[in-house]
Motif scaffolding. Structure first.
Motif, short mmCIF file in Angstrom:
data_model
loop_
_atom_site.label_atom_id
_atom_site.label_comp_id
_atom_site.label_asym_id
_atom_site.label_seq_id
_atom_site.Cartn_x
_atom_site.Cartn_y
_atom_site.Cartn_z
N GLY A 92 -26.03 -4.81 -7.94
CA GLY A 92 -26.59 -6.13 -7.66
C GLY A 92 -26.43 -7.12 -8.80
O GLY A 92 -27.25 -8.02 -8.95
N LEU A 93 -25.37 -6.96 -9.58
CA LEU A 93 -25.13 -7.86 -10.71
C LEU A 93 -24.49 -9.16 -10.23
O LEU A 93 -23.75 -9.16 -9.25
N PRO A 94 -24.76 -10.26 -10.91
CA PRO A 94 -24.10 -11.51 -10.53
C PRO A 94 -22.59 -11.41 -10.77
O PRO A 94 -22.14 -10.76 -11.72
N LYS A 95 -21.82 -12.03 -9.89
CA LYS A 95 -20.37 -11.97 -9.99
C LYS A 95 -19.80 -13.39 -9.96
O LYS A 95 -19.48 -13.92 -8.90
N PRO A 96 -19.70 -14.01 -11.13
CA PRO A 96 -19.12 -15.36 -11.16
C PRO A 96 -17.66 -15.32 -10.69
O PRO A 96 -16.94 -14.37 -10.97
N GLU A 97 -17.28 -16.36 -9.97
CA GLU A 97 -15.93 -16.44 -9.43
C GLU A 97 -14.96 -16.97 -10.49
O GLU A 97 -15.31 -17.82 -11.30
N VAL A 98 -13.76 -16.45 -10.50
CA VAL A 98 -12.71 -17.05 -11.33
C VAL A 98 -12.34 -18.39 -10.71
O VAL A 98 -11.88 -18.44 -9.56
N LEU A 99 -12.57 -19.47 -11.41
CA LEU A 99 -12.41 -20.79 -10.83
C LEU A 99 -10.94 -21.15 -10.64
O LEU A 99 -10.09 -20.79 -11.46
N ARG A 100 -10.67 -21.85 -9.56
CA ARG A 100 -9.32 -22.34 -9.31
C ARG A 100 -9.17 -23.69 -9.99
O ARG A 100 -9.81 -24.67 -9.61
N ARG A 101 -8.34 -23.72 -11.01
CA ARG A 101 -8.10 -24.96 -11.75
C ARG A 101 -6.72 -25.51 -11.41
O ARG A 101 -5.86 -24.80 -10.89
N PRO B 148 -8.71 -29.08 -7.55
CA PRO B 148 -9.06 -28.11 -8.58
C PRO B 148 -9.34 -28.75 -9.94
O PRO B 148 -9.82 -28.06 -10.84
N ARG B 149 -9.03 -30.03 -10.09
CA ARG B 149 -9.30 -30.71 -11.37
C ARG B 149 -10.79 -30.77 -11.68
O ARG B 149 -11.18 -30.91 -12.83
N SER B 150 -11.63 -30.71 -10.65
CA SER B 150 -13.09 -30.81 -10.85
C SER B 150 -13.76 -29.44 -10.81
O SER B 150 -14.92 -29.33 -10.42
N ALA B 151 -13.05 -28.41 -11.25
CA ALA B 151 -13.53 -27.03 -11.11
C ALA B 151 -14.91 -26.80 -11.72
O ALA B 151 -15.68 -25.98 -11.22
N TYR B 152 -15.25 -27.52 -12.81
CA TYR B 152 -16.50 -27.26 -13.52
C TYR B 152 -17.47 -28.44 -13.41
O TYR B 152 -18.40 -28.57 -14.19
N VAL B 153 -17.25 -29.29 -12.42
CA VAL B 153 -18.11 -30.46 -12.21
C VAL B 153 -18.84 -30.27 -10.88
O VAL B 153 -18.22 -30.28 -9.82
N SER B 154 -20.15 -30.09 -10.95
CA SER B 154 -20.93 -29.87 -9.72
C SER B 154 -22.32 -30.46 -9.89
O SER B 154 -22.84 -30.58 -11.00
N ASP C 80 -11.41 -28.71 -18.49
CA ASP C 80 -12.35 -29.27 -17.52
C ASP C 80 -12.88 -30.62 -17.98
O ASP C 80 -13.03 -31.56 -17.18
N VAL C 81 -13.16 -30.73 -19.27
CA VAL C 81 -13.58 -32.00 -19.84
C VAL C 81 -12.42 -33.01 -19.77
O VAL C 81 -12.60 -34.17 -19.39
N ALA C 82 -11.22 -32.52 -20.10
CA ALA C 82 -10.05 -33.40 -20.13
C ALA C 82 -9.73 -33.96 -18.74
O ALA C 82 -9.41 -35.15 -18.60
N GLN C 83 -9.80 -33.12 -17.71
CA GLN C 83 -9.49 -33.60 -16.36
C GLN C 83 -10.51 -34.64 -15.90
O GLN C 83 -10.16 -35.60 -15.19
#
Length: 471
Positions: free
Chosen positions: A22-31, A200-206, A440-443
């Motif tokens: 039951g461990l968290p499984k972060p997804e490999v983000l599509r950039r 995918p440019r906004s992969a880390y913006v939510s 992610d910052v650069a995009q």
């Protein structure tokens, strides 16, 4: 910096172990990758009463070349899509036997004028969310609350923020959710923003809320550009460009066609030269904290001017304020904040930053939420936000926009030196359960620098994976 946990739980054995424990499984983000399509897959369209943005949305869908499916809430979409010559169909829930997975969910809430009209949002997301694939995108469109004609409409439009931020925390699997308020008359200026949030440019913006205003949006139509190289024939200054996030910013701006002038301290000259040489850019070895630096930078740019200024340079000197020296306080404030003011004053006064230009500052989550042991840093980064908010109306007459990004935990050499427990907390305490990358910052900066983003000014966009602190 390598995230060993992220890599492990996404390996075949690690994934099985994570499921069993039951461990968290972060997804490999599509950039974003230049060798892969930026837009692909099915997009589901939903709408509330009397949607006002569907026509502009149809233009976008046609422009990026994806296939749409209409939810029952968007009854007007099918005939509109056919008029635009779009491939479209009706949405079928994933549990109905349809194998298709959705790449994005878009809901036009612009016509909602009362809290009693919010029900279609439930119907749309209840039906579609389980069909959204990994690293999918959620975008809700509304009207700026402060522009609403009645308190009830303001109330209903403001309610959208709670919905979107909750969706970003519920969806998981690398999914992002963002809200775009489109002002009346700004419909033609929203494409760059929707492209960013759907790609995918906004992969880390939510969990972000962005307003597109009619002020500045008119220039979008009169400014020709190529979506594949939108910054061609534009010149961009990036401070702190020798390495890390600054080098990533320089690289993304150059990839989109800009000629990059990188500024960094003389002691970083070798790294600066190497970074700019790869980009066919121009290195300027100046200490931005020096009193003569603004005049030196202005003189170096005077002949050709500049279109984009990115204030990335910054330092940290962390101590609790009781143990912090006056010199440590002042040096952080001077480099991170006051130098930006002095440089902009010089470039604006001389007309070197051209009309229609872009100013983008790098703030921080620390400037929003504060951080123990960083009173000087947080003060400086909150000041960057103050600059953005105060300068935006003053620059509007020249068509210049000013915005900021506020990174959260980004994988850099600096964060790699943090103690393990703090580093892991920084990575996991966000909706995507991982740290971001300098790109992610650069995009995000490249989107704000885009010629199609003239309707965005005075805003701060967090690049933090929807951090649970200060989000």
């Amino acid at each position: 910096m390598n995230d060993a946990y992220l890599n492990f739980v996404n390996s075949p054995f690690g994934a099985r172990l994570a499921r069993s424990l039951g461990l968290p499984k972060p997804e490999v983000l599509r950039r974003y990758r230049a060798d892969r399509p930026e837009f692909e897959g099915l997009v589901a369209i939903g709408a509330g009463r009397e949607p006002r943005l569907l026509d502009a949305l149809a233009n976008l869908v046609a422009s990026i070349g994806v296939t749409s499916v209409a939810h029952a809430s968007a009854g007007l979409w099918m005939p509109l899509a056919h008029r635009h010559g779009l491939m479209t169909g009706r949405f079928e829930p994933a549990d109905s036997g349809s194998a298709a997975r959705l790449a994005a969910l878009i809901f036009d809430a612009s016509g909602i004028e009362d809290s009693s009209q919010l029900e279609p949002l439930h119907a749309f997301f209840h039906d579609t969310l389980r069909s959204l694939g990994k690293c999918g995108r959620i975008v809700v469109l509304g009207r700026p609350p402060q522009d609403c004609a009645s308190p009830r409409q303001w109330t209903a439009q403001r309610a959208l923020e709670g919905l979107v931020r909750s969706l970003g925390k519920e969806a998981r699997r690398g999914v992002t959710a963002n809200l775009v308020y489109v002002g009346a008359g700004a419909e033609h200026g929203m494409e760059s923003t929707l492209r960013f949030f759907l790609s995918p440019r906004s992969a880390y913006v939510s969990g972000q809320v962005v307003q597109v205003s009619a002020d500045g949006a008119d220039a979008v139509e009169s400014t020709p550009f190529d979506w594949h190289a939108p910054l061609a024939n534009r010149r961009a200054v990036v401070t702190g460009a020798a390495r890390g996030i600054g080098a990533a910013i320089a690289g993304v701006l150059a990839a989109q066609g800009a000629h990059v002038i990188g500024v960094d301290i003389p002691s970083a000259r070798d790294a600066l030269d190497a970074t700019l040489r790869q980009l066919n850019g121009t290195p300027l070895a100046f200490d931005i904290a020096a009193p003569e630096a603004p005049a030196q930078i202005a003189a170096a740019l005077d002949d050709d001017g500049v279109d984009i200024v990115v204030h990335n340079a910054g330092i940290t000197k962390d101590k609790t304020i009781a143990k912090m020296t006056a010199a440590a306080w002042q040096s952080v404030l001077d480099i991170n904040l006051s130098a930006q003011e002095r440089i902009d004053d010089a470039l604006l006064a001389a007309g070197i930053l051209r009309d229609g230009g872009r100013i983008i500052g790098v703030s921080s989550i620390s400037g929003i939420a504060g951080n123990a042991g960083q009173t000087n840093y947080a003060t400086s980064k909150a000041g960057v936000i103050g600059r953005v908010q105060s300068m935006a109306p003053l620059l509007r007459a020249r068509g210049i926009t000013i915005n900021a990004v506020a990174p959260g935990f980004i994988e850099t050499e600096m964060t790699a030196k943090m103690p393990l427990t703090l580093r892991e907390a920084g990575r996991r305490l966000n909706s995507l359960s991982q740290g971001g990358q300098p790109v992610d910052v650069a995009q995000t900066i490249a989107w704000l620098a885009h010629p199609g983003s003239g309707g965005i000014s005075g805003q701060v966009v967090r690049v933090c994976g929807q951090s649970l602190i200060g989000a």
